[in-house]
Design an enzyme around this catalytic site. Structure first.
Site, PDB file in Angstrom:
ATOM      1  N   TYR A  33       0.830  -1.200   0.000  1.00  0.00           N
ATOM      2  CA  TYR A  33       0.000   0.000   0.000  1.00  0.00           C
ATOM      3  C   TYR A  33       0.864   1.249   0.000  1.00  0.00           C
ATOM      4  O   TYR A  33       2.074   1.194   0.241  1.00  0.00           O
ATOM      5  CB  TYR A  33      -0.969   0.001   1.182  1.00  0.00           C
ATOM      6  CG  TYR A  33      -0.357   0.385   2.512  1.00  0.00           C
ATOM      7  CD1 TYR A  33      -0.612   1.636   3.078  1.00  0.00           C
ATOM      8  CD2 TYR A  33       0.464  -0.498   3.218  1.00  0.00           C
ATOM      9  CE1 TYR A  33      -0.062   2.002   4.296  1.00  0.00           C
ATOM     10  CE2 TYR A  33       1.013  -0.144   4.442  1.00  0.00           C
ATOM     11  CZ  TYR A  33       0.748   1.099   4.977  1.00  0.00           C
ATOM     12  OH  TYR A  33       1.300   1.456   6.182  1.00  0.00           O
ATOM     13  N   ARG A  52       7.925   4.070  -5.118  1.00  0.00           N
ATOM     14  CA  ARG A  52       8.055   3.082  -4.047  1.00  0.00           C
ATOM     15  C   ARG A  52       7.043   1.959  -4.222  1.00  0.00           C
ATOM     16  O   ARG A  52       7.337   0.794  -3.946  1.00  0.00           O
ATOM     17  CB  ARG A  52       7.899   3.745  -2.683  1.00  0.00           C
ATOM     18  CG  ARG A  52       8.186   2.778  -1.527  1.00  0.00           C
ATOM     19  CD  ARG A  52       8.222   3.475  -0.188  1.00  0.00           C
ATOM     20  NE  ARG A  52       6.931   4.070   0.153  1.00  0.00           N
ATOM     21  CZ  ARG A  52       6.716   4.801   1.244  1.00  0.00           C
ATOM     22  NH1 ARG A  52       7.713   5.021   2.094  1.00  0.00           N
ATOM     23  NH2 ARG A  52       5.531   5.328   1.493  1.00  0.00           N
ATOM     24  N   ARG A 101      -8.305 -20.734  -1.635  1.00  0.00           N
ATOM     25  CA  ARG A 101      -7.161 -20.431  -0.791  1.00  0.00           C
ATOM     26  C   ARG A 101      -6.029 -21.413  -1.052  1.00  0.00           C
ATOM     27  O   ARG A 101      -6.240 -22.621  -1.121  1.00  0.00           O
ATOM     28  CB  ARG A 101      -7.564 -20.508   0.682  1.00  0.00           C
ATOM     29  CG  ARG A 101      -6.475 -20.093   1.663  1.00  0.00           C
ATOM     30  CD  ARG A 101      -6.978 -20.272   3.090  1.00  0.00           C
ATOM     31  NE  ARG A 101      -6.035 -19.744   4.071  1.00  0.00           N
ATOM     32  CZ  ARG A 101      -4.964 -20.379   4.521  1.00  0.00           C
ATOM     33  NH1 ARG A 101      -4.678 -21.599   4.058  1.00  0.00           N
ATOM     34  NH2 ARG A 101      -4.162 -19.822   5.418  1.00  0.00           N
ATOM     35  N   LYS A 151       6.582  -1.905   1.677  1.00  0.00           N
ATOM     36  CA  LYS A 151       5.433  -1.340   2.400  1.00  0.00           C
ATOM     37  C   LYS A 151       4.232  -2.274   2.260  1.00  0.00           C
ATOM     38  O   LYS A 151       3.323  -2.043   1.461  1.00  0.00           O
ATOM     39  CB  LYS A 151       5.108   0.068   1.894  1.00  0.00           C
ATOM     40  CG  LYS A 151       4.208   0.867   2.832  1.00  0.00           C
ATOM     41  CD  LYS A 151       4.089   2.307   2.366  1.00  0.00           C
ATOM     42  CE  LYS A 151       3.153   3.118   3.229  1.00  0.00           C
ATOM     43  NZ  LYS A 151       3.665   3.333   4.601  1.00  0.00           N
ATOM     44  N   GLU A 183      12.633   2.152  13.756  1.00  0.00           N
ATOM     45  CA  GLU A 183      11.724   3.222  13.335  1.00  0.00           C
ATOM     46  C   GLU A 183      10.512   3.235  14.247  1.00  0.00           C
ATOM     47  O   GLU A 183      10.373   2.397  15.142  1.00  0.00           O
ATOM     48  CB  GLU A 183      11.299   3.008  11.878  1.00  0.00           C
ATOM     49  CG  GLU A 183      10.650   1.653  11.616  1.00  0.00           C
ATOM     50  CD  GLU A 183      10.504   1.350  10.129  1.00  0.00           C
ATOM     51  OE1 GLU A 183      10.615   2.271   9.311  1.00  0.00           O
ATOM     52  OE2 GLU A 183      10.259   0.180   9.807  1.00  0.00           O
ATOM     53  N   LEU A 207      11.519   1.210   6.605  1.00  0.00           N
ATOM     54  CA  LEU A 207      10.837   1.674   5.402  1.00  0.00           C
ATOM     55  C   LEU A 207      11.600   2.851   4.811  1.00  0.00           C
ATOM     56  O   LEU A 207      12.036   3.746   5.543  1.00  0.00           O
ATOM     57  CB  LEU A 207       9.414   2.095   5.734  1.00  0.00           C
ATOM     58  CG  LEU A 207       8.569   2.527   4.534  1.00  0.00           C
ATOM     59  CD1 LEU A 207       8.283   1.339   3.620  1.00  0.00           C
ATOM     60  CD2 LEU A 207       7.263   3.164   4.997  1.00  0.00           C
TER      61      LEU A 207
END
Length: 287
Positions: A33, A52, A101, A151, A183, A207
Site C-alpha cells: 500500500y 516506491r 485459498r 510497504k 523506526e 521503510l
C-alpha cells in the site's frame, strides 16, 4: 457523507464496494500500500510514492495492476469527487483473488491484482496540534519480519505497538532491534544532538520513507548536518531533541522517550524549522 472509493476500475459509493473473500490481501496479507497526503486539494510527493509502490510490487514478484499508468488521474478524481482539501489517499494492491485459498502464488495469467483506493478527509492536517506540543513515545521490541523496506499491509504488530503506547499514556512507539532504534510504528525516527540530525541509514530494516527522503534533502539544502546511522534509546534520551516523519504527520517533534523528557520537554528548533520548510516546499511542488 458517503465517500466515493475506487475498486478495480470503478468509482463506487463505499457502501457498494466489494472485494472477494478469497482475495490474498485478506487471507495472506499478500499486498502492498501507499498513502499520499493532500494539501490545498493537491497531491504531495506523488511521484515518490508511485516509485516506491512499483519497487514494493517488484520485490514481492507481484504484477502491476492494470490501471497502474492511470493512478495519477485516479488520485485526482478521488480528490475531486470527495472534495478533499486536506487529507490522505490510501492505495492498496493485492495479488488478487484466485479460485480458492492456497499458499502458492496464483497464476498471473488468470488472476489479476486487486486495486483499491479510498480517501480520508482531514481538515487541519497541516496545522495539527501535536506539531505544536510534540508527542511522547515508548520503546518496544521490533519483532516484525525482515523486509520492512517493502510497504506491505502486514500492520498487526505496528497496530499493537500503537496500542501499547496508548495504554502507557503516550502517542507512539519506537521499535528497537539488537539495541538500536529501527523506526516508529508508522514513521521514521530522528534525534538531534549538537545541531546534527541523526537517523538510521536505509536498509531492509526500515521503510524507505518518501517524507524522510524529502526532509533530509531539505535539511542538507538548509546547511544542516545529517548523519545516517543507528542510535540507541539511551542516546535518544540524551539528545537535544527528536522528531518523526511520515506522509500523514509530515514532521512531528518528540518531547519524551520512555518517560525521559528531551531538553525543555517542548518541541525543538530543528523539528519546527524542518516542518516549516517541508510544508512550504511540498506545497510548491504539489500536483
Amino acid at each position: 457523507m458517503t465517500r466515493t472509493v475506487y475498486v478495480n476500475g470503478e468509482y463506487l459509493p463505499e457502501t457498494e464496494a466489494k472485494v472477494s473473500i478469497f482475495d490474498r490481501g485478506f487471507l495472506m496479507a499478500d499486498g502492498v500500500y501507499e498513502v499520499t497526503s493532500v494539501l490545498d486539494g493537491k497531491l504531495i510527493d506523488f511521484d515518490g510514492h508511485l516509485a516506491r509502490l512499483e519497487r514494493s510490487l517488484t520485490e514481492l514478484d507481484m504484477d502491476k495492476p492494470d490501471q497502474f499508468d492511470d493512478l495519477l488521474e485516479i488520485h485526482r478524481e478521488l480528490v475531486r469527487l470527495n472534495g478533499i482539501e486536506e487529507g490522505m489517499i490510501y492505495l492498496q494492491v493485492t495479488r488478487g483473488a484466485p479460485g480458492d485459498r492456497d499458499f502458492a502464488f496464483p497464476d498471473a495469467e488468470t488472476t489479476r491484482p486487486t486495486l483499491v483506493l479510498f480517501t480520508q478527509n482531514k481538515p487541519g492536517l497541516a496545522d495539527s496540534p501535536a506539531a505544536k506540543t510534540g508527542i511522547k513515545v515508548i520503546s518496544i521490541d521490533d519483532i516484525r519480519w525482515g523486509r520492512r523496506d517493502i510497504k506491505t499491509v502486514q500492520l498487526l504488530y505496528p497496530s499493537m505497538g500503537k496500542m501499547m503506547a496508548k495504554k502507557a499514556g503516550c502517542d507512539d512507539a519506537w521499535m528497537v532491534e539488537d539495541g538500536f532504534v529501527t523506526e516508529g510504528t508508522s514513521n521514521n525516527a530522528y534525534i538531534v544532538k549538537g545541531g546534527k540530525i541523526i537517523t538510521r541509514q536505509l536498509s531492509n530494516d526500515i521503510l524507505h520513507g518518501i517524507t524522510r527522503a524529502a526532509v533530509l534533502r531539505f535539511a542538507r539544502e538548509a546547511q544542516m548536518e545529517v548523519e545516517e546511522r543507528p542510535f540507541t534509546i539511551e542516546e535518544a534520551q540524551g539528545a537535544d531533541e527528536a522528531f518523526i516523519t511520515s506522509a500523514s504527520t509530515f514532521v512531528f517533534p518528540v518531547i519524551e522517550i520512555d518517560g525521559a523528557k528531551l531538553g525543555e520537554g517542548t518541541p525543538g528548533p530543528a523539528a519546527k524549522r524542518l516542518r516549516e520548510i517541508y510544508l512550504d516546499e511540498s506545497r510548491k511542488a504539489a500536483i
